[in-house]
Design an enzyme around this catalytic site. Sequence first.
Site, PDB file in Angstrom:
ATOM      1  N   ILE A 130       6.482  -1.214  -5.593  1.00 18.79           N
ATOM      2  CA  ILE A 130       6.047  -0.545  -4.458  1.00 18.79           C
ATOM      3  C   ILE A 130       4.724   0.267  -4.909  1.00 18.79           C
ATOM      4  O   ILE A 130       4.413   0.290  -6.050  1.00 18.79           O
ATOM      5  CB  ILE A 130       6.779   0.513  -3.968  1.00 18.79           C
ATOM      6  CG1 ILE A 130       7.423   1.473  -4.821  1.00 18.79           C
ATOM      7  CG2 ILE A 130       8.260  -0.068  -3.155  1.00 18.79           C
ATOM      8  CD1 ILE A 130       8.313   2.714  -4.463  1.00 18.79           C
ATOM      9  N   ASP A 131       3.914   0.264  -4.097  1.00 25.58           N
ATOM     10  CA  ASP A 131       2.494   0.877  -4.042  1.00 25.58           C
ATOM     11  C   ASP A 131       2.512   2.192  -4.801  1.00 25.58           C
ATOM     12  O   ASP A 131       3.454   3.089  -4.519  1.00 25.58           O
ATOM     13  CB  ASP A 131       1.616   0.887  -2.838  1.00 25.58           C
ATOM     14  CG  ASP A 131       1.553  -0.390  -2.310  1.00 25.58           C
ATOM     15  OD1 ASP A 131       1.476  -1.456  -2.972  1.00 25.58           O
ATOM     16  OD2 ASP A 131       1.294  -0.550  -0.922  1.00 25.58           O
ATOM     17  N   LYS A 132       1.458   2.411  -5.582  1.00 28.94           N
ATOM     18  CA  LYS A 132       1.227   4.080  -6.319  1.00 28.94           C
ATOM     19  C   LYS A 132       1.443   4.937  -5.070  1.00 28.94           C
ATOM     20  O   LYS A 132       2.348   5.859  -5.548  1.00 28.94           O
ATOM     21  CB  LYS A 132      -0.112   3.872  -6.787  1.00 28.94           C
ATOM     22  CG  LYS A 132      -0.440   5.331  -7.250  1.00 28.94           C
ATOM     23  CD  LYS A 132      -1.918   5.598  -7.686  1.00 28.94           C
ATOM     24  CE  LYS A 132      -2.141   6.793  -8.032  1.00 28.94           C
ATOM     25  NZ  LYS A 132      -3.762   6.977  -8.302  1.00 28.94           N
ATOM     26  N   ARG A 231       2.188  -2.162   5.258  1.00 27.26           N
ATOM     27  CA  ARG A 231       0.920  -1.521   5.637  1.00 27.26           C
ATOM     28  C   ARG A 231      -0.077  -2.541   6.472  1.00 27.26           C
ATOM     29  O   ARG A 231      -0.969  -2.147   7.350  1.00 27.26           O
ATOM     30  CB  ARG A 231       0.044  -1.155   4.267  1.00 27.26           C
ATOM     31  CG  ARG A 231       0.871   0.027   3.467  1.00 27.26           C
ATOM     32  CD  ARG A 231       0.422   0.018   2.165  1.00 27.26           C
ATOM     33  NE  ARG A 231      -1.056   0.725   2.262  1.00 27.26           N
ATOM     34  CZ  ARG A 231      -1.807   0.872   0.869  1.00 27.26           C
ATOM     35  NH1 ARG A 231      -1.114   0.514  -0.229  1.00 27.26           N
ATOM     36  NH2 ARG A 231      -3.040   1.486   0.984  1.00 27.26           N
TER      37      ARG A 231
END
Length: 300
Positions: A130-132, A231
């Site tokens: 998963i993204d930062k 997103r």
Amino acid sequence: MYTVTEGNVRLDKSITDNIEDLSRARAKSLIEDGLVLVNGEKKKPKYDVKIDDEITVEIPEPETMNVEPEDIPLDIVYEDDDVLVVNKPQGMVVHPSAGHPNHTLVNGLLFHSPLSTINGTYRPGIVHRIDKDTSGLLMIAKNNHAHESLSQQLKDKSNIREYIALVHGNIKENSGVINAPIGRSKKDRKKQGIVEDGKNAVTHFKVLERFGGEYTLVSCILETGRTHQIRVHMKYIGHPLVGDPLYGPKNTIQGNGQFLHAKKLGFVHPVTNEQLVFETPLPEIFEQTITKLRNKYKIQ
């Protein structure tokens, strides 16, 4: 090496457009270091390429990083001899890379436990990412058998991955499915986008709450797992994520990046074949923001 098919473009931009995962700044650096030739000659980054120019790019081998175990506090939701489930906080990068050589989730995991080796030196144990600035649940493989099983479940779309997202605007439908292929944006190589030749991407969404026509809280269930999928898909339908610095508007609620949380994760245990399902609450800043919106719009 590649042959130019689109002329009147700066050399550094042409390289970025034709070589995947190469930023404009990196391309400019390679040109200035004499590692780029146009028809056998060195040129400046601002040189306008012409159709049929032959571009040769030499990319040096990256320096080897040593991924060191670090004593980083981890929010471990579940653990046994084969798998770990971790609740990753916002702001933490999942695995080391050139821009983030340490202080990642992997550094902390290596200190805590042995991990699978299938994904190599920099991504041991990492089955999915998963993204930062996305928080929430990740499944981690402690050995190669577990890794293969969990990876296959991702491919078979048999596991459960549910996210909570706060988005801009009023989604009128109570639920829906976004089916649009995702790939690297043709306009901005740092972004993903909806592109015809992209990879199949499917997101199921359900409206949880609406806030005065300005914001909507949604549940998103991933059928596929493309980079930045939620997103990109929410922006595609006109409802970008609140706080998203890459895909959202500048006029947004400030937080720690996008308001996106991997709330629910389910999979079949690779050894016992037991169905495991885990949930974790929203981060404090996410919960506080929702409370403020409820108070502002008098939602009980």
